[in-house]
Scaffold this active site. Structure first.
Site, PDB file in Angstrom:
ATOM      1  N   GLN A 244      51.755  15.675-130.379  1.00  0.00           N
ATOM      2  CA  GLN A 244      50.477  16.384-130.268  1.00  0.00           C
ATOM      3  C   GLN A 244      50.761  17.858-130.061  1.00  0.00           C
ATOM      4  O   GLN A 244      51.572  18.226-129.217  1.00  0.00           O
ATOM      5  CB  GLN A 244      49.658  15.824-129.095  1.00  0.00           C
ATOM      6  CG  GLN A 244      48.404  16.642-128.812  1.00  0.00           C
ATOM      7  CD  GLN A 244      47.333  15.895-128.041  1.00  0.00           C
ATOM      8  OE1 GLN A 244      47.474  14.730-127.715  1.00  0.00           O
ATOM      9  NE2 GLN A 244      46.236  16.573-127.757  1.00  0.00           N
TER      10      GLN A 244
ATOM     11  N   HIS B  20      38.973  13.004-131.562  1.00  0.00           N
ATOM     12  CA  HIS B  20      40.233  12.388-131.113  1.00  0.00           C
ATOM     13  C   HIS B  20      40.033  10.951-130.652  1.00  0.00           C
ATOM     14  O   HIS B  20      40.829  10.069-130.974  1.00  0.00           O
ATOM     15  CB  HIS B  20      40.839  13.216-129.973  1.00  0.00           C
ATOM     16  CG  HIS B  20      41.645  14.371-130.470  1.00  0.00           C
ATOM     17  ND1 HIS B  20      42.217  15.295-129.636  1.00  0.00           N
ATOM     18  CD2 HIS B  20      41.987  14.749-131.716  1.00  0.00           C
ATOM     19  CE1 HIS B  20      42.873  16.188-130.352  1.00  0.00           C
ATOM     20  NE2 HIS B  20      42.747  15.887-131.616  1.00  0.00           N
TER      21      HIS B  20
ATOM     22  N   VAL C 239      43.608  15.559-118.111  1.00  0.00           N
ATOM     23  CA  VAL C 239      43.942  16.204-119.381  1.00  0.00           C
ATOM     24  C   VAL C 239      43.829  15.164-120.493  1.00  0.00           C
ATOM     25  O   VAL C 239      44.207  14.014-120.297  1.00  0.00           O
ATOM     26  CB  VAL C 239      45.378  16.768-119.350  1.00  0.00           C
ATOM     27  CG1 VAL C 239      45.655  17.620-120.590  1.00  0.00           C
ATOM     28  CG2 VAL C 239      45.607  17.583-118.091  1.00  0.00           C
ATOM     29  N   GLU C 240      43.308  15.586-121.654  1.00  0.00           N
ATOM     30  CA  GLU C 240      43.044  14.599-122.705  1.00  0.00           C
ATOM     31  C   GLU C 240      44.297  13.863-123.176  1.00  0.00           C
ATOM     32  O   GLU C 240      44.214  12.728-123.635  1.00  0.00           O
ATOM     33  CB  GLU C 240      42.334  15.235-123.895  1.00  0.00           C
ATOM     34  CG  GLU C 240      43.238  16.016-124.822  1.00  0.00           C
ATOM     35  CD  GLU C 240      42.658  16.163-126.228  1.00  0.00           C
ATOM     36  OE1 GLU C 240      41.469  16.429-126.367  1.00  0.00           O
ATOM     37  OE2 GLU C 240      43.439  16.008-127.184  1.00  0.00           O
ATOM     38  N   THR C 241      45.455  14.493-123.080  1.00  0.00           N
ATOM     39  CA  THR C 241      46.691  13.834-123.494  1.00  0.00           C
ATOM     40  C   THR C 241      47.025  12.631-122.617  1.00  0.00           C
ATOM     41  O   THR C 241      47.896  11.847-122.964  1.00  0.00           O
ATOM     42  CB  THR C 241      47.873  14.814-123.413  1.00  0.00           C
ATOM     43  OG1 THR C 241      47.658  15.670-122.298  1.00  0.00           O
ATOM     44  CG2 THR C 241      48.003  15.627-124.665  1.00  0.00           C
TER      45      THR C 241
END
Lengths: 307, 262
Positions: free
Chosen positions: A31, A107, B51-53
């Protein structure tokens, strides 16, 4: 019980040759500026695999290199971005000049599509994207990108159905793997667990090959078991110039340099591909050219300070 | 008396004031990160930074440049996946606050981060939704921090990536968006605008010090309604010090230039 180790170790050339074909749908790992599978993207460029469809969430360097090398016919992703380092410029250029088809999703929508693929079910609902142009405006109508239905159990509740996604092959750079393909991903895992389990074939490069005995004594550490993995390549720095958690930081200088060339395009970009891919005999040569020993040491030291 | 501050400083400080203790906040990097960390250090020590990760509750080290930066992973309680963050927390309905950014914000607070011009033949292609559409669809409260320029506030977005109130007060409900009537607060270097639940449109609720209503109107392409023209409270010395000494000590996001002497 796995008594005999199945040895899946390969070199990148053979792995790409054997598992990737023209026209494939390729799941792209990593990413933004984290854990991009640069090694495998370079190898695909070198072997000129064509008419590819690239799928993933926040795609950056791998997608941009493959689009820039004119090997891509379509992308399905959530974003083409290096965050503060800018948009994926070769991808942007290809869209602005009608050189590729593209399908935008959020996403969560992409991660959900991989989840459906990993569960062997044909589609999956989401409550994202409703009311927006992600559902209203489409670039192509070749593949029906979603359906809106009413929740069968709740009157007048619209739900978006997304088609499952099972890439022909996915490329991933992980921290560790054993010979049979039991892999350990450290730090964030982004969309990879679902994507790997959804893919028909998976090629993994890793920083470090680990002993299979270690796997058996630490089963809780295994991110993905070997049954999903087809090829294992040990390649330290295989994610450079992006960061690999626990190993090295991203190289801002080289990412900025790449972005400058990608934004300029034309001759400047083709010179970049020549210098850093086509004219490099090995991945190590690329690392030496773009960073060198001292820079690599600094990137490793910098990561260690952040753990 | 605070020695000096910029309107960018105050923009971030005003955003931080929107965050309450124990809020679960979905954040990326950039100015939203700065605002969130400031809140965490001042009045919201038990805020949960997601956090989106997939990283949950890290002790962020100054100054990350990416959601993949190890600086947003330091001492997290969990390194998870995108599905954990955007699915299991956000779509699940557990996010109190989410931050958005974008190239265009229209009068209904719809946001465009996809393309300028026609979608299929764009003048400029932008990065795309990323997690932004998910954040805007599911969070209970949405904060947008952006520098105030006319081109950023058109009457209509060229493309709606992330939903504001779509086309009116019932726009989100009619579309079936799970978070039906969230507060949406846009904080700029000129003013604060909030969604008026009766019209579904942005109204000016506060002005930055030394900024007039005319300044805002001149720099906004749509015609913002005016609810109030009280001033954003000046920063305290503690807010300024924490911002510049602890949250962004290297001046990555906020430079110490053009201060307003106060």
């Amino acid at each position: 019980m796995l008594n005999k180790i199945i040895d899946k170790t390969m070199n990148p050339k053979d792995a790409v040759q054997e598992f990737i074909s023209d026209g494939d749908t390729i799941g792209i790992g990593g990413q933004s500026i984290g854990r991009v599978s640069t090694l495998l993207a370079h190898e695909i460029v070198r072997q000129q695999k064509k008419d590819l469809t690239l799928v993933g969430c926040n795609l950056s360097l791998s997608m941009d290199l493959l689009v820039g090398a004119k090997l891509v016919k379509r992308t399905e992703c959530g974003s083409g971005s290096f965050e503060r380092f800018g948009t994926a410029f070769q991808w942007r250029n290809a869209i602005q000049n009608n050189l590729i088809e593209f399908q935008d999703y959020s996403h969560l929508a992409m991660a959900s599509r991989f989840l459906a693929g990993s569960l062997g079910i044909p589609f999956i609902p989401t409550k994202s994207m409703l009311g927006t142009d992600l559902l209203k405006k489409q670039n192509t109508n070749k593949i029906n990108p979603f359906e809106i239905i009413n929740n069968p159990w709740q009157k007048d509740e619209p739900v978006v159905l997304l088609p499952a996604l099972q890439p022909d092959v996915s490329i991933i750079h992980a921290q560790m793997a054993d010979k049979s393909g039991n892999i350990i991903i450290e730090g964030f895992t982004t969309h990879e667990p679902e994507m790997i389990k959804a893919s028909k074939k998976v090629i993994v490069s890793c920083e470090k090959l680990i002993d299979s005995e270690f796997v058996k004594s630490h089963p809780e550490k295994i991110s993905i078991p070997y049954i999903f993995i087809d090829a294992v390549i040990e390649q330290p720095l295989g994610g450079y110039p992006t960061s690999v958690y626990n190993y090295y930081e991203h190289d801002s200088d080289h990412i900025l340099y790449y972005q400058e060339k990608a934004r300029s395009g034309g001759k400047e970009y083709s010179n970049y591909l020549d210098e850093y891919i086509y004219n490099c005999k090995s991945f190590e040569e690329y690392i030496q050219k773009s960073a060198g020993t001292n820079k690599i040491k600094a990137l490793k030291d910098s990561m260690l300070k952040l753990l | 008396m605070v020695t000096s501050f910029t309107l960018d400083d105050l923009m971030v400080i005003e955003a931080s004031r929107q965050i309450q203790d124990e809020n679960i906040v979905l954040v990326g990097t950039g100015l939203p990160m700065v605002a969130s960390l400031l809140a965490q250090k001042l009045h919201a020590p038990k805020m949960c930074y997601v956090v989106e990760t997939g990283n949950i509750a890290p002790e962020v080290i100054p100054t990350p440049t990416s959601v993949c930066d190890p600086r947003v992973m330091y001492k997290a309680i969990k390194h998870g996946s995108l599905l954990d963050s955007l699915g299991g927390i956000l779509q699940r309905g557990l996010a109190d606050i989410a931050f958005l950014g974008g190239a265009q914000i229209d009068e209904y607070a719809n946001v465009n981060s996809t393309s300028i011009g026609d979608y299929s033949n764009p003048k400029v292609r932008l990065p795309g939704s990323g997690g932004a559409n998910d954040l805007a669809s599911h969070a209970k409260k949405i904060l947008i921090i952006t520098r105030h320029e006319k081109r950023r506030f058109p009457k209509n977005c060229d493309y709606i990536t992330s939903p504001g109130y779509i086309d009116g007060p019932e726009g989100r409900k009619n579309a079936g968006i799970p978070s039906k009537y969230p507060d949406i607060i846009v904080i700029t270097n000129l003013c604060v605008m909030e969604i008026d639940k009766k019209t579904g449109k942005l109204v000016i609720t506060k002005l930055m010090p030394s900024i007039s209503i005319d300044d805002v109107i001149t720099n906004t392409d749509f015609e913002p309604l005016i609810q109030s023209s009280i001033n954003v409270s000046n920063p305290t010395q503690k807010e300024i010090d924490t911002l510049h000494n602890e949250v962004d000590p290297l001046g990555v996001y906020l430079k110490k230039n053009n201060p307003i002497n106060n």
